[in-house]
Design a protein around this motif. Sequence first.
Motif, short mmCIF file in Angstrom:
data_model
loop_
_atom_site.label_atom_id
_atom_site.label_comp_id
_atom_site.label_asym_id
_atom_site.label_seq_id
_atom_site.Cartn_x
_atom_site.Cartn_y
_atom_site.Cartn_z
N GLU A 152 0.83 -1.21 0.00
CA GLU A 152 0.00 0.00 0.00
C GLU A 152 0.86 1.26 0.00
O GLU A 152 0.50 2.27 -0.61
N THR A 211 -9.57 6.39 4.96
CA THR A 211 -9.19 4.98 4.93
C THR A 211 -9.73 4.23 6.14
O THR A 211 -10.10 3.06 6.05
N ASN A 226 -9.85 0.39 5.39
CA ASN A 226 -8.67 0.00 4.60
C ASN A 226 -7.46 0.19 5.50
O ASN A 226 -6.69 1.14 5.37
N LYS A 271 -3.70 0.62 4.11
CA LYS A 271 -3.45 1.96 3.57
C LYS A 271 -3.37 2.99 4.69
O LYS A 271 -2.56 3.92 4.64
#
Length: 264
Positions: free
Chosen positions: A59, A226, A231, A234
């Motif tokens: 990422e 994020t 996520n 990330k």
Amino acid sequence: MTAIPAAAAQESTANSEARAVMLTRLAIIGTVLLLWEAMAQSGLLYKDVVPSLTRIVRELGLILLDKTFYADLGITTGEVALATLIGGGAGILTGMALGRSRFLAQAYEPFLHYLGPTPKIIFFPILIMWFGVGPGSKVAMGALSCFFPVAISVAGGMREIDKVLIRVGLSFRLTSWQMISKIYLPAMRAPVINGIRIGLGVAIIGTLLAETKLANQGLGYAVIRTYATFNMPKMYALLIIVFMLAVGINVWLGRYTELRTAKA
């Protein structure tokens, strides 16, 4: 003849200590990474809560190739720089005023020590009303955070200036600006830079925290976005980037202080 071997021995000892410190730091970093990876592979937590290092690194590479990241980075960098300029400048002027005047120090400096540790986020609703929901409130948040450590550090540095230097400046009838530029600031270079180092750190925190609360751009907004989409790889990658940028700036300021002090 004995001076040269003694100097060489001292240099060798210093080099050995430096290597030992570096190895210790690397060992700490390596241990933390190993523990992180062990936790990620253990299955004790949900896999995305503690993602593996390979996913975070992947990422990280994707972020560095994303143009949106650089737009957010530019916005946050500009806000932090302006906040540090405003808050640091106001802190330097306030610190010098308190350091020069015993009356002002007794009357106002306690407020700096009382308000300094206060979480500045409690003032964010007021800053939104004053400066709007745009970048102005984020800059104001960072400037407010930066102001207190700089003012306190400079006020203390002013009291440590050799009184002989001040009398020399007064004997030459220097103006107030000349006293600041030629006497005060050079004499307390270390306290000023150390105060700015601390102020910059809290300015970054204040600005990013404000961006997480109310923004549609910037690194703080990217981090909270994020998190909202869960996520986690990330998010951790973005946090690593912010951390490395802050460390890099701090190291540069520290080296600059050492070089300037050595030249002086």
